[in-house]
Every structure is written in C-alpha cells, then in structure tokens.
Design an enzyme around this catalytic site. Structure first.
Site, mmCIF file in Angstrom:
data_model
loop_
_atom_site.group_PDB
_atom_site.id
_atom_site.type_symbol
_atom_site.label_atom_id
_atom_site.label_comp_id
_atom_site.label_asym_id
_atom_site.label_seq_id
_atom_site.Cartn_x
_atom_site.Cartn_y
_atom_site.Cartn_z
ATOM 1 N N LYS A 193 0.831 -1.213 0.000
ATOM 2 C CA LYS A 193 0.000 0.000 0.000
ATOM 3 C C LYS A 193 0.866 1.264 0.000
ATOM 4 O O LYS A 193 2.076 1.202 0.210
ATOM 5 C CB LYS A 193 -0.962 -0.019 1.193
ATOM 6 C CG LYS A 193 -1.904 -1.230 1.187
ATOM 7 C CD LYS A 193 -2.932 -1.190 0.059
ATOM 8 C CE LYS A 193 -3.511 -2.543 -0.303
ATOM 9 N NZ LYS A 193 -4.491 -3.081 0.633
HETATM 10 C C1 LIG Z 1 -5.561 -4.158 0.946
HETATM 11 C C2 LIG Z 1 -7.030 -3.959 0.903
HETATM 12 C C3 LIG Z 1 -7.871 -4.312 1.967
HETATM 13 C C4 LIG Z 1 -7.405 -5.119 3.146
HETATM 14 O O1 LIG Z 1 -6.352 -4.587 3.833
HETATM 15 P P1 LIG Z 1 -5.398 -5.563 4.718
HETATM 16 O O2 LIG Z 1 -4.548 -4.599 5.462
HETATM 17 O O3 LIG Z 1 -4.643 -6.420 3.767
HETATM 18 O O4 LIG Z 1 -6.294 -6.356 5.608
HETATM 19 C C5 LIG Z 1 -9.202 -3.980 1.900
HETATM 20 N N1 LIG Z 1 -9.715 -3.342 0.826
HETATM 21 C C6 LIG Z 1 -8.956 -3.020 -0.234
HETATM 22 C C7 LIG Z 1 -9.575 -2.303 -1.376
HETATM 23 C C8 LIG Z 1 -7.603 -3.341 -0.234
HETATM 24 O O5 LIG Z 1 -6.841 -3.026 -1.306
#
Ligand SMILES: *Cc1c(COP(=O)(O)O)cnc(C)c1O
Length: 390
Positions: free
Chosen positions: A192
C-alpha cells in the site's frame, strides 16, 4: 526483435515497499526499548495520522490490518445479522468478507466504467428495508463521488464506511477521504501507499464510537496494555464486551511513523510516474485510466490499463505473461467478486449481474508504480507494454 527476447534483468517488482533508514533505525530502537506491543509509538502514530487527516487524536484507532479496520467499523456502525451492506464488486475480497464476518449480507452495486468506483445510482437501486450501510472503495486511489454517495446514504439513513485502502493521500473537494463518511478504513499492508508491513487504521467522526473500536480491537477491555503496565502503577482492566485481537504493535507503528513523514513525497513521485505512463501510452490500443476530476485529489495507488483482446490483438492473460517474461511485474485489480467460487455458491452472485466490473476485471492490468522506481525502470515498463502489444 521478439518481445520475449528483451533481456529481463533486473526484474521490476510490482508493489515493492519503499523502506528507508529512518524506518530501520526506529524498528531497532523499538526492539531495544523493550516495548514491542501496543504502546507509545502506536499512540504517536495514531495522533500523527489523525493530524495528517485534519482530525484530533481521539478520532483515529490503529489496528493490525485494513480488514480489521473494516470489520470493527461495521460492528461500531451496528451492522449485524439480518442487515445488508451495499458495496462494489471491483475490490479485494477483504471488503466483502468483513461484511460477512458481522453476519450481514454484502449486496453489490456495479461501478461507473470511467471512474471504476461504485455508482451512486446503482447504490440507490439496491437499497431495501434491510440496508444498513454503504461501503464504497476509493478504487486505485481515485476518490468516489462522495457528494452522490452521501446523498443516497442520507436519504435512506445509511451509515457510510469508506474503504480507503488505496487512498491515504486522496481528497474529495479538499476534504481528506476517510473523513467524509462515518468511518474511514486504511490498510498499511506491504504494497500500500503507506506500509507498516501489516496494519490498518480507523478514522471516525464520533469519538465515543472510536473509543469503542479501540476497546474492541483488544478483547473488549477498558484499558489497553501499555496503560496497565506504565510507570503510573498497576491498573486493573475490565472486559466490557467480547472483542477481537486486532491491536497494532509498536514495532509496526515504528515503520508507519516514518512512512507518514514521507507520504507526500512518495505521492509526488507516483504522480509523476502515473503521468509519464499516461503520456507514453496515448495512441496505443489499450484503454487508459480516466483523467483526474477537478474535484478530486487522486492518491495514485494503481495505474491500470484495460487490455481488450478485440482491440489489442492479445488476450489479457497473455499480455500479463509477456510482461513478466520481459522482467516487469504486473497485478490484476481485481477479478470481480462474483467470479470467485465462494460468493457464487454462498450468495448466488453472477458475473453478468455487475457487467461493468466483470468486464474491467477480465481486461485490467496494473503496472509498477512504486515511488522509488528509477526513470530507467519506468522506461523499461513502457518498452515492455509496447512489446507485449506488438
Ligand atoms: C488491501 C485492501 C484491503 C485489506 O487490507 P489488509 O490490510 O490487507 O487487511 C481492503 N480493501 C482493499 C480495497 C484493499 O486493497
């Protein structure tokens, strides 16, 4: 020269994190401090993240994943068995799974083909007497039209939980995303825009509900562990409801504190790469991302092309293979949720019921967009795209 013959070293990794010496030093200092769990660094990360978003420290709660942030927001919004929550089919499975974990049923509203975000008109069409909340995702970092989403939510008295996993830096009409609805949920997963390895954050308008989320993230206890064992003397805790084990560690916050300091610089770097791609691919038979709306600040989390076999002469999956064989990592965001077995079997979802998301999911390709990519690496990605289409 055949596209497959281009030398492929070094590999341009998709979604590589940008970790600096400051993060490494803070992690070492945390290890040596003797306090690895939820403590002063988590409190500081919450306060600084809230400030970045223009909020006070009582409006942010750090958790151990974006999925946990979504789950706790839904619980705090009162979502449970018998309820429906409207969301997008063009998202990571975590969005739908968090709804299912509450006992509620996710209901899909198809996306707009240009923004790839949930369409407010489609939300309105799916509202029933059981609908309790809307869960829009700011896909790829592009803010949803929050005026339209909030208008539908207000008309029907629905809670709004924003999935901001792609959108740390995004704003809608100058307001940071995650502060427009009732809750904003962030992910700090490794790929991210801002990472803590694994981690997440909830922003909430209502400080009391946020305080409940904080308690729910640590078993439903009234006080968190670092207060119990602080130098102010032993304090007993009370379990007031059955919570979860979703707390963030100081080790994770140590990384996040320094990622947050660089978040705007990294955004500038991704913006420049995004614009370079946008210029370079003009005139190719692929579909480019829509230009950014003047009302929006895009977080530039993903740069996605649509590779339609009829127009490009190459199938999407063959294009993916050609990219990796030329040393460029690629992603798919996302195969639409109704194409996954579990949702088809449990909820009866059909790909043809959300045709826009399904078509995007079948043709989409994400290119490397990490802020530390060199201009040589970006040039290699561009050459590889041309080669894969040839
Ligand atoms: C990465 C992601 C999540 C989940 O996040 P985690 O930290 O991996 O649990 C939820 N929604 C979207 C759109 C994502 O890209």
């Amino acid at each position: 020269m055949n596209a497959d013959d281009i030398p492929c070293d070094p590999f341009v990794t998709f979604g590589a994190p940008d970790i600096g010496d400051d993060e490494a030093r803070e992690v070492m200092a945390t290890l040596r401090s003797g306090w690895l769990g939820t403590g002063p660094r988590v409190a500081s990360f919450e306060a600084q993240f809230a400030r970045y978003k223009g909020l006070g420290p009582d409006h942010a709660a750090a958790v151990n994943s974006g999925t946990a942030a979504l789950h706790l927001s839904l619980v705090a919004a009162g979502v449970g068995p018998g309820d429906e929550v409207i969301t997008t089919p063009l998202t990571f499975c975590a969005t739908a799974n968090a709804i299912l974990h509450t006992g509620a049923i996710p209901v899909l509203a198809d996306v707009d083909p240009a923004s790839m975000n949930i369409d407010a008109g489609n939300i309105a069409a799916r509202v029933t007497a059981r609908t309790k909340a809307v869960l829009p995702v700011h896909f790829a970092g592009r803010p949803c039209d929050m005026d339209a989403v909030m208008a539908v939510a207000d008309e029907h008295g629905l809670a709004v939980i924003e999935d901001c996993a792609h959108a740390v830096e995004a704003r809608w009409r100058e307001k940071p995303v995650g502060t427009l609805g009732d809750y904003g949920c962030f992910s700090f997963y490794a790929s991210k825009n801002l990472t803590t390895g694994e981690g997440g954050m909830v922003l909430g308008r209502d400080a009391q509900k946020l305080s409940r989320i904080r308690s729910l993230s640590l078993h439903g206890m009234t006080r968190d562990a670092w207060q119990r064992y602080s130098s102010h003397g032993f304090v007993h805790y009370d379990v007031v409801e059955c919570g979860f084990k979703y707390n963030m560690m100081d080790l994770q916050a140590a990384i996040g504190l320094h990622q947050l300091k660089r978040v705007e610089r990294a955004w500038e770097a991704r913006k420049a790469i995004w614009n370079t791609y946008q210029q370079a691919f003009r005139g190719l038979p692929v579909t480019l991302p829509a230009e950014v709306s003047p009302h929006a600040r895009h977080a530039f989390h993903l740069y996605t092309l649509l590779v339609d076999e009829a127009a490009c002469g190459v199938a999407r999956d063959r294009f993916l293979e050609r990219m990796t064989s030329q040393g460029v990592g690629v992603g798919v965001h996302y195969t639409a949720l109704p194409q996954h077995t579990y949702y088809r079997e449990r909820l009866g979802w059909k790909p043809q019921d959300t045709p826009v998301a399904t078509a995007i999911g079948r043709t989409t390709v994400s290119l490397p967009l990490a802020p530390q990519l060199s201009s040589e690496a970006v040039a290699r990605v561009i050459t590889a795209v041309r080669g894969a289409l040839a």
